[in-house]
Design a protein around this motif. Sequence first.
Motif, mmCIF file in Angstrom:
data_model
loop_
_atom_site.group_PDB
_atom_site.id
_atom_site.type_symbol
_atom_site.label_atom_id
_atom_site.label_comp_id
_atom_site.label_asym_id
_atom_site.label_seq_id
_atom_site.Cartn_x
_atom_site.Cartn_y
_atom_site.Cartn_z
ATOM 1 N N MET A 189 0.853 -1.188 0.000
ATOM 2 C CA MET A 189 0.000 0.000 0.000
ATOM 3 C C MET A 189 0.890 1.239 0.000
ATOM 4 S SD MET A 189 -3.063 -1.339 0.090
ATOM 5 C CE MET A 189 -4.159 0.027 0.436
ATOM 6 N N ARG A 190 0.527 2.252 -0.798
ATOM 7 C CA ARG A 190 1.296 3.490 -0.789
ATOM 8 C C ARG A 190 0.368 4.684 -0.575
ATOM 9 N NH1 ARG A 190 3.208 4.246 -7.124
ATOM 10 N NH2 ARG A 190 1.149 4.708 -8.018
ATOM 11 N N PRO A 191 0.822 5.680 0.199
ATOM 12 C CA PRO A 191 0.017 6.877 0.385
ATOM 13 C C PRO A 191 -0.032 7.681 -0.918
ATOM 14 C CG PRO A 191 1.779 6.706 2.021
ATOM 15 C CD PRO A 191 2.075 5.721 0.966
ATOM 16 N N VAL A 192 -1.202 8.143 -1.276
ATOM 17 C CA VAL A 192 -1.327 8.994 -2.470
ATOM 18 C C VAL A 192 -1.874 10.369 -2.133
ATOM 19 C CG1 VAL A 192 -1.506 7.101 -4.113
ATOM 20 C CG2 VAL A 192 -3.581 7.956 -3.014
ATOM 21 N N GLU A 193 -2.546 10.515 -0.980
ATOM 22 C CA GLU A 193 -3.085 11.828 -0.599
ATOM 23 C C GLU A 193 -3.465 11.816 0.874
ATOM 24 O OE1 GLU A 193 -6.416 15.118 -2.109
ATOM 25 O OE2 GLU A 193 -6.479 13.044 -2.859
ATOM 26 N N ILE A 194 -3.168 12.931 1.533
ATOM 27 C CA ILE A 194 -3.641 13.152 2.896
ATOM 28 C C ILE A 194 -4.829 14.091 2.810
ATOM 29 C CG2 ILE A 194 -3.062 14.021 5.185
ATOM 30 C CD1 ILE A 194 -0.135 13.299 4.584
ATOM 31 N N LEU A 195 -5.945 13.681 3.390
ATOM 32 C CA LEU A 195 -7.194 14.416 3.259
ATOM 33 C C LEU A 195 -7.528 15.139 4.562
ATOM 34 C CD1 LEU A 195 -9.176 11.472 1.598
ATOM 35 C CD2 LEU A 195 -8.043 13.366 0.407
ATOM 36 N N GLY A 196 -8.217 16.280 4.421
ATOM 37 C CA GLY A 196 -8.658 16.993 5.602
ATOM 38 C C GLY A 196 -8.999 18.437 5.306
ATOM 39 N N ASP A 197 -9.867 19.004 6.097
ATOM 40 C CA ASP A 197 -10.265 20.400 5.982
ATOM 41 C C ASP A 197 -9.619 21.168 7.135
ATOM 42 O OD1 ASP A 197 -11.425 22.814 5.500
ATOM 43 O OD2 ASP A 197 -13.457 22.229 6.092
ATOM 44 N N GLY A 198 -8.425 21.699 6.890
ATOM 45 C CA GLY A 198 -7.712 22.447 7.913
ATOM 46 C C GLY A 198 -6.769 21.613 8.755
ATOM 47 N N VAL A 243 -5.372 17.060 9.296
ATOM 48 C CA VAL A 243 -5.468 15.691 8.801
ATOM 49 C C VAL A 243 -6.736 15.021 9.322
ATOM 50 C CG1 VAL A 243 -4.419 13.398 8.889
ATOM 51 C CG2 VAL A 243 -2.974 15.403 8.582
ATOM 52 N N GLU A 244 -7.481 14.441 8.372
ATOM 53 C CA GLU A 244 -8.682 13.695 8.741
ATOM 54 C C GLU A 244 -8.687 12.279 8.183
ATOM 55 O OE1 GLU A 244 -11.936 16.066 7.389
ATOM 56 O OE2 GLU A 244 -11.534 17.707 8.781
ATOM 57 N N ALA A 245 -7.908 12.035 7.129
ATOM 58 C CA ALA A 245 -7.895 10.703 6.525
ATOM 59 C C ALA A 245 -6.666 10.563 5.633
ATOM 60 C CB ALA A 245 -9.170 10.452 5.715
ATOM 61 N N LEU A 246 -6.349 9.326 5.295
ATOM 62 C CA LEU A 246 -5.226 9.024 4.416
ATOM 63 C C LEU A 246 -5.725 8.107 3.305
ATOM 64 C CD1 LEU A 246 -2.138 9.040 3.808
ATOM 65 C CD2 LEU A 246 -1.973 7.018 5.296
ATOM 66 N N ARG A 247 -5.455 8.517 2.069
ATOM 67 C CA ARG A 247 -5.859 7.713 0.920
ATOM 68 C C ARG A 247 -4.667 6.875 0.458
ATOM 69 N NH1 ARG A 247 -7.383 9.059 -5.043
ATOM 70 N NH2 ARG A 247 -9.156 7.647 -5.413
ATOM 71 N N LEU A 248 -4.907 5.583 0.305
ATOM 72 C CA LEU A 248 -3.867 4.633 -0.065
ATOM 73 C C LEU A 248 -4.206 3.971 -1.388
ATOM 74 C CD1 LEU A 248 -3.610 2.842 3.403
ATOM 75 C CD2 LEU A 248 -2.042 4.588 2.544
ATOM 76 N N GLU A 249 -3.170 3.534 -2.089
ATOM 77 C CA GLU A 249 -3.360 2.773 -3.319
ATOM 78 C C GLU A 249 -2.642 1.441 -3.197
ATOM 79 O OE1 GLU A 249 -2.876 3.208 -8.189
ATOM 80 O OE2 GLU A 249 -1.649 4.452 -6.850
ATOM 81 N N ARG A 250 -3.318 0.372 -3.603
ATOM 82 C CA ARG A 250 -2.695 -0.937 -3.646
ATOM 83 C C ARG A 250 -1.568 -0.923 -4.682
ATOM 84 N NH1 ARG A 250 -2.665 -4.824 -0.293
ATOM 85 N NH2 ARG A 250 -4.926 -4.648 -0.017
ATOM 86 N N THR A 251 -0.464 -1.608 -4.379
ATOM 87 C CA THR A 251 0.687 -1.614 -5.279
ATOM 88 C C THR A 251 1.058 -3.034 -5.687
ATOM 89 O OG1 THR A 251 2.272 -1.717 -3.462
ATOM 90 C CG2 THR A 251 1.640 0.484 -4.242
ATOM 91 N N ARG A 252 1.934 -3.114 -6.663
ATOM 92 C CA ARG A 252 2.547 -4.374 -7.078
ATOM 93 C C ARG A 252 3.901 -4.050 -7.696
ATOM 94 N NH1 ARG A 252 2.043 -4.873 -12.628
ATOM 95 N NH2 ARG A 252 0.462 -3.521 -13.583
ATOM 96 N N LEU A 253 4.722 -5.085 -7.882
ATOM 97 C CA LEU A 253 6.022 -4.903 -8.511
ATOM 98 C C LEU A 253 5.914 -5.146 -10.011
ATOM 99 C CD1 LEU A 253 8.659 -6.567 -6.148
ATOM 100 C CD2 LEU A 253 8.169 -4.148 -6.451
ATOM 101 N N GLU A 254 6.555 -4.266 -10.753
ATOM 102 C CA GLU A 254 6.629 -4.415 -12.211
ATOM 103 C C GLU A 254 8.060 -4.102 -12.629
ATOM 104 O OE1 GLU A 254 4.860 -1.698 -15.624
ATOM 105 O OE2 GLU A 254 3.288 -3.027 -14.816
ATOM 106 N N ASP A 255 8.779 -5.133 -13.082
ATOM 107 C CA ASP A 255 10.197 -4.981 -13.428
ATOM 108 C C ASP A 255 11.004 -4.398 -12.259
ATOM 109 O OD1 ASP A 255 9.725 -5.949 -16.005
ATOM 110 O OD2 ASP A 255 9.206 -3.946 -16.736
ATOM 111 N N GLY A 256 10.651 -4.835 -11.048
ATOM 112 C CA GLY A 256 11.365 -4.391 -9.866
ATOM 113 C C GLY A 256 10.931 -3.053 -9.319
#
Length: 436
Positions: free
Chosen positions: A266-275, A277-290
């Motif tokens: 999982m990698r962080p892609v955005e920190i969310l919040g109004d003023g 931090v309220e949430a953290l958006r993550l993206e599933r990852t995989r390896l491609e050619d290392g």
Amino acid sequence: MSLRVAIIGSGPAGVYTAEALVKQAPGTVEVDVLERLPTPYGLVRYGVAPDHTSIKSIAGYLRRVLELPGVRFLGGVEFGRDVTVEDLRACYDAVIYCTGAMVDRRMGIPGEDLPGSVAATDFVNWYCGHPDMPADRFVLDSPEVAVIGVGNVAVDVVRVLAKTAEELRATDVPEEVLTRLAESQVKAIHMIGRRGPEHAKFTLKELRELGELVNADVCVRPDEAPISGDPAALSRQIRGNVEVIQAWAARTPAGRPRRLDVRFWMRPVEILGDGRVEALRLERTRLEDGRVVGTGEFETIPVGMVLRSVGYRSVPLPGVPFSEATMTVPNEAGRVREREYVAGWLKRGPTGVIGTNKSDAAETVRTLLADLDGLDPVRRADLDAVLAERGISPVTYRQWLSIEAAEADLARTLGRGERVKLPGLAAMLGALNRPE
């Protein structure tokens, strides 16, 4: 040959360099170790987790070096502000820079500058009582926290977050910090890695400590525990890590007060919040050619604080060459330019353990001694006179021992362990001239 050398920085790299000079110099040597803070030992004092007392015991070794004949500690002297390169080159035959890697790397994602998104080293400095970090810097009022990174610093941070204040009472954590840890509202801690278990930078000992937490269940999702390659190709250390992590994935939570979710792929892609931090958006990852690539599968977790621990870098020193590409001082076996040298993380980057600095320092000193062999001293000034003229009174080693004694007294007063760190720079300076 008679030498006078200045070392900038009193962490392990600086102190090991002083030791190497005393041991390797063929003649007499005078070594002044200059430090911005009134206290020596660098990351051993302000970076090692307070409950890792065996590692902190390295301070005993560093102490013996600072007590060697010919070695002098000068605290409260800031390079670039109180003294310059030109000042030191006039006062010493050589200067060695050993200031380490003091700044966290950034993630470079939207929302990273929201209040509540901070460097893990700030949090470490806080619970270690660094005088640059006020005791009221952190209020642990969020039920969920994310720690980005799967190395030993991240492990230290989540372990401190997961433990009770009572478990840390016998350590040197400042009293006000301990009070804030006791008031912590944290119930869930998410430790997040971009790659799989076999790529994590934990050491096995530190990883196993997490599984022994009495106040927190450690959880790994079964679908994130498998590795991407052949287990037989892994080193013994990494195989041990993977076995521990996969054992956690098979556990049933015991219902402890806190929960530590160790996440992989999982990698962080955005920190969310109004003023803030309220949430953290993550993206599933995989390896491609290392390489780590995103899969387009996203997840959002509700957190009130994000602590990033994704690597460290050095910062430029005034008047000293610096490579922005490597975040180090360019050097050849420690040589920067005539009569200027470098050792430690500033020389090689943030790699290795504390002991790695010993061989690194020895190499730099060999280079210095070979360069200066047979040359006449070039110094024409005295640092003590320069500092006196500027109204600067360095903190002596004896005065540092007064700070240590005051911390031991405070621990006895509070009924806590061997010592408790004094709360801030003013308290430390107030202890300098205490009666014997």
